[in-house]
Design a protein around this motif. Structure first.
Motif, mmCIF file in Angstrom:
data_model
loop_
_atom_site.group_PDB
_atom_site.id
_atom_site.type_symbol
_atom_site.label_atom_id
_atom_site.label_comp_id
_atom_site.label_asym_id
_atom_site.label_seq_id
_atom_site.Cartn_x
_atom_site.Cartn_y
_atom_site.Cartn_z
ATOM 1 N N SER A 174 0.787 -1.435 0.158
ATOM 2 C CA SER A 174 0.023 -0.192 0.006
ATOM 3 C C SER A 174 1.025 0.874 -0.310
ATOM 4 C CB SER A 174 -0.698 0.028 1.066
ATOM 5 O OG SER A 174 -1.640 -1.354 1.029
ATOM 6 N N PRO A 175 1.150 2.108 -1.116
ATOM 7 C CA PRO A 175 1.424 3.350 -1.143
ATOM 8 C C PRO A 175 1.973 4.076 -0.005
ATOM 9 C CG PRO A 175 -0.375 3.109 -2.713
ATOM 10 C CD PRO A 175 -0.429 2.078 -1.909
ATOM 11 N N GLY A 176 2.928 4.542 1.149
ATOM 12 C CA GLY A 176 2.760 5.141 2.027
ATOM 13 C C GLY A 176 2.836 4.370 2.978
ATOM 14 N N SER A 177 2.876 3.131 3.081
ATOM 15 C CA SER A 177 2.628 2.201 4.506
ATOM 16 C C SER A 177 4.136 1.337 4.984
ATOM 17 C CB SER A 177 1.246 1.081 4.080
ATOM 18 O OG SER A 177 1.851 0.375 3.152
ATOM 19 N N ASP A 197 9.511 3.890 -0.871
ATOM 20 C CA ASP A 197 9.412 3.720 -2.032
ATOM 21 C C ASP A 197 10.646 3.726 -3.717
ATOM 22 O OD1 ASP A 197 8.004 1.251 -3.348
ATOM 23 O OD2 ASP A 197 6.638 1.224 -3.356
ATOM 24 N N HIS A 198 10.732 2.949 -3.660
ATOM 25 C CA HIS A 198 11.371 2.472 -5.206
ATOM 26 C C HIS A 198 11.964 1.165 -5.935
ATOM 27 C CE1 HIS A 198 15.844 0.991 -3.658
ATOM 28 N NE2 HIS A 198 15.459 1.562 -3.030
ATOM 29 N N ARG A 253 10.142 -4.387 -4.016
ATOM 30 C CA ARG A 253 9.895 -3.520 -3.986
ATOM 31 C C ARG A 253 11.202 -3.211 -3.381
ATOM 32 N NH1 ARG A 253 8.186 -1.042 -7.649
ATOM 33 N NH2 ARG A 253 8.610 0.736 -6.498
ATOM 34 N N CYS A 311 -6.251 -2.918 -3.533
ATOM 35 C CA CYS A 311 -5.649 -1.849 -3.847
ATOM 36 C C CYS A 311 -6.719 -0.848 -4.343
ATOM 37 C CB CYS A 311 -4.361 -2.015 -4.891
ATOM 38 S SG CYS A 311 -3.668 -3.529 -3.610
ATOM 39 N N ALA A 343 -5.431 4.108 -8.978
ATOM 40 C CA ALA A 343 -4.560 5.326 -9.203
ATOM 41 C C ALA A 343 -5.530 6.606 -10.035
ATOM 42 C CB ALA A 343 -3.517 5.087 -9.790
#
Length: 184
Positions: free
Chosen positions: A53-56, A78-79, A93, A180, A183
């Motif tokens: 999850s983005p930013g988690s 994250d990258h 990730r 999820c 976007a």
């Protein structure tokens, strides 16, 4: 206790029994209280049907000396995780401590270093990652891995290797992973 999300809390709690013994031995000399925050990097290999999850993603540094306790939670950026071999359909990730949090972690390490000068202090790191399901989600027998690098350009060491998600998370948490967010 460090509990950013049910998925993450379960990973932190269950991972202890799934840690690769050879990596644990190599990390025995690793001191999270003196480690360079900018050099710590994690790679997470996720099975098909599961995403972060983005930013988690967060890393928690905590230390205890007797009854005293200090801790800080640091956001992980994250990258893409280049050079990490992944099974077919899986994704990798990479995570590093967010640039804005490196100084905060160093400040906490400096504060705790004062403790060490006057007595023993024990430090620990905890990883929290929120997950979400893609499509039907991960298969019941899905596995995942976590690798860690503690030196700039050092090797990635397998912290958890092909751990069954159901064992790492528990069947209830695995079943409760939400889809999820799109976007769009």
């Amino acid at each position: 206790m460090f509990r950013p999300l049910p998925f993450a809390a379960s990973l932190v709690l269950a991972a202890c029994s799934a840690i690769v013994p050879s990596t644990a031995a190599r990390l025995a000399s690793f001191d999270p209280l003196t480690a360079d925050p900018a050099a710590i990097e994690l790679a997470v290999i996720l099975p098909p049907g599961l995403a972060v999850s983005p930013g988690s993603a967060t890393l928690e540094l905590s230390a205890d000396r007797g009854a005293q306790h200090r801790s800080g939670t640091f956001r992980l950026a994250d990258h893409a995780a280049p050079g990490i071999a992944v099974p077919a359909g899986a994704t990798a990730r990479g995570f590093v401590i967010a640039e804005a949090d490196v100084a905060r972690m160093r400040a906490l390490q400096t504060e705790i270093a004062g403790w060490k000068a006057t007595g023993a202090a024990k430090g620990s790191l905890g990883l929290g990652i929120g997950g979400c399901a893609i499509g039907e989600g991960p298969a019941p027998d899905a596995t995942g891995s976590v690798l860690i690098r503690v030196r700039k350009n050092g090797p990635f060491l397998p912290l958890i290797a092909d751990g069954k998600l159901v064992d790492l998370l528990g069947p209830e948490v695995l079943a409760a992973i939400k889809p999820c967010q799109s976007a769009g």
